[in-house]
Design an enzyme around this catalytic site. Structure first.
Site, PDB file in Angstrom:
ATOM      1  N   SER A 106     -52.615 -74.785  35.972  1.00  0.00           N
ATOM      2  CA  SER A 106     -53.881 -74.427  35.335  1.00  0.00           C
ATOM      3  C   SER A 106     -54.762 -75.659  35.155  1.00  0.00           C
ATOM      4  O   SER A 106     -55.130 -76.303  36.126  1.00  0.00           O
ATOM      5  CB  SER A 106     -53.597 -73.711  34.018  1.00  0.00           C
ATOM      6  OG  SER A 106     -54.739 -73.068  33.533  1.00  0.00           O
ATOM      7  N   ASP A 250     -61.446 -73.954  36.378  1.00  0.00           N
ATOM      8  CA  ASP A 250     -60.282 -74.840  36.433  1.00  0.00           C
ATOM      9  C   ASP A 250     -59.535 -74.586  37.742  1.00  0.00           C
ATOM     10  O   ASP A 250     -59.934 -73.718  38.544  1.00  0.00           O
ATOM     11  CB  ASP A 250     -59.410 -74.650  35.189  1.00  0.00           C
ATOM     12  CG  ASP A 250     -58.771 -73.285  35.106  1.00  0.00           C
ATOM     13  OD1 ASP A 250     -59.267 -72.334  35.752  1.00  0.00           O
ATOM     14  OD2 ASP A 250     -57.762 -73.136  34.383  1.00  0.00           O
TER      15      ASP A 250
END
Length: 462
Positions: A106, A250
């Site tokens: 992530s 992201d």
């Protein structure tokens, strides 16, 4: 503490010693545990798991290790290759698969990677299921298939397109309104899969795209967490290009932040607020976010006569409360939009499509839209943990100290004051204590954070 096992999955840094980091041995071990968990709980002769990865440098290595481990267990694999977290979540039910794994850490820097584990609905596993997988891994209770019953890999690189189609088919996404608005948008894809899929959906909505860091090579040009201090390049480019806005995601495309036309941050917390405002205006109902998220969502929900509730931090907790409350929109204040009409997972594509529709309908600048929402300011801080620090004792001491205030201990300690709040919790993904504060001004939020940090340090003797 660079190998972290939690409800967010198995996460660690590449290299180093087995059991301390995410080494090839650890990747195989936890993939084996997940596959074994599925075999123990699903009564089918042949199981199927969908796998995708972000563009991290370690991605292909971990990807191959995990896929071949599942094959060794006799499980078939549908390989999406370079993908996003929400794309894999969408693919699992469409493929009628028994689970899914996303290989991504992530927002963590490039040395990290992780196995994010999904159930047959394409949703993150519950805490209880995660605990069972950790037990299987610890006991190494694996039973691999014989040579005649190995699994097979099927590659399918069409799911980015399928995901985009699913988003654009949503009733609240108005492609024609967005086309008519003739938006110009700068996209920072942090050199991961968002640099591929976000320009794709924008172009299909008739948006002019300026790409920044959209090469999916895994060399992140800045810290990949989409916070203001990491995003000076896109803020400058939005102004230089005279763009209507900037879009930042992201590495695995489940967090979404916007930049206003003046180069200022829209505010990651306000991604969900703006999208919820639009969704609630068309489909009134309830909302959920986690307790580290802004009060602004509560205010917007009240404006539309809905009910707002806060869950513990962690996507699985938000989803659980959304289902319980029949929430029409929810997510996390870190830019995570969960829109159940498509699926129960944070999805930047859904967020982009709904936000642009909202903006096109409002016929206002992004900065004007932001100014239309309640003004709250957050301060997000952290204290690095050492093995000597007793986090539970610290949280207990803070609970006692503020016993006369409104306190929740569902997830760490949240202290609600009349005008501001502070949330203290041990991170699921890093060896830190997170200290989030919110107040009507940045100065007050920062001052509250500094006061609380000093109090914690005094208690811990650091």
């Amino acid at each position: 503490m660079t190998l972290i096992k939690s409800i967010s999955g198995i996460r660690g840094t590449i290299g180093g010693k087995t059991g301390d980091n995410l080494t090839p041995v650890d990747a195989v071990k936890f993939a084996s545990a997940y596959g074994t968990f599925l075999k123990n709980n699903i009564a089918k002769e042949k199981l199927t798991v969908v796998i995708g990865r972000d563009a991290r440098i370690s991605g292909p290595m971990i990807h191959n290790l995990v896929m071949n481990t599942l094959i060794g267990l006799g499980i078939d694999v549908i390989d999406l290759g370079l993908s996003t977290t929400p794309t894999v979540e969408v693919a699992v039910p469409l493929e009628r698969a028994d689970g899914g794994i996303i290989l991504t850490a992530s927002h963590n820097p490039k040395q990290w990677n992780a196995l994010k584990l999904l159930n047959a609905k394409g949703e993150f596993l519950s805490g209880a299921d995660g605990a069972k997988i950790l037990e299987i891994a610890e006991a190494e209770a694996f039973d691999f298939a014989d040579v005649d019953h190995l699994g097979e890999i099927t590659s399918n690189d069409s799911y980015m397109d399928i995901h985009i189609d699913e988003v654009l088919d949503l009733p609240l996404v108005d492609i024609e309104a967005v086309k008519a608005a003739k938006f110009k948008v700068v996209v920072d894809g942090v050199n991961s899969s968002g640099g591929v899929i976000i320009p794709m959906i924008l172009e299909q909505m008739g948006v002019e795209v300026v790409k920044l860091y959209c090469e999916p090579n895994g060399h992140f040009p800045h810290n990949p967490e989409p916070l203001k201090e990491h995003l000076t390049d896109i803020c400058e480019l939005v102004v230089k290009e005279k763009a209507d806005l900037g879009i930042v995601v992201d590495p695995d495309v489940d967090r979404l932040a916007f930049i206003s036309e003046d180069g200022e941050m829209f505010g990651e917390e306000y991604t969900l607020v703006a999208v919820a405002d639009y969704v609630l205006s068309r489909t009134p109902g309830n909302t959920v976010s986690n307790m580290s998220s802004s009060r602004a969502l509560r205010d917007v929900t009240n404006k539309h006569n809905g009910s707002y509730e806060a869950s513990a931090v962690g996507e699985v907790n938000v989803v659980e409360l959304m289902k319980k409350n029949n929430a029409v929109i929810g997510g996390e204040g870190n830019g995570g939009i969960i829109y159940p009409e498509l699926h129960y997972g944070r999805d930047s594509l859904v967020g982009v499509a709904l936000f642009l529709t909202h903006l096109a309908n409002k016929k206002m600048k992004v900065s004007e839209l932001r100014a239309s929402y309640p003004e709250y300011y957050m301060s997000k801080n952290k204290i690095e943990l050492t093995p000597q620090i007793d986090v539970d004792a610290i949280l207990e001491a803070m609970t006692t100290k503020y016993a006369n205030e409104k306190i929740s201990t569902i997830d760490g300690v949240k202290i609600d004051f009349a005008e501001d709040w502070v949330h203290l919790r041990k991170s699921n993904t890093e060896p830190i204590i997170r200290i989030y504060t919110e107040a009507p001004s940045q100065q007050r939020a920062d001052a509250l954070a500094l006061r609380i940090i000093d109090e914690i340090k005094a208690i811990a003797g650091i």
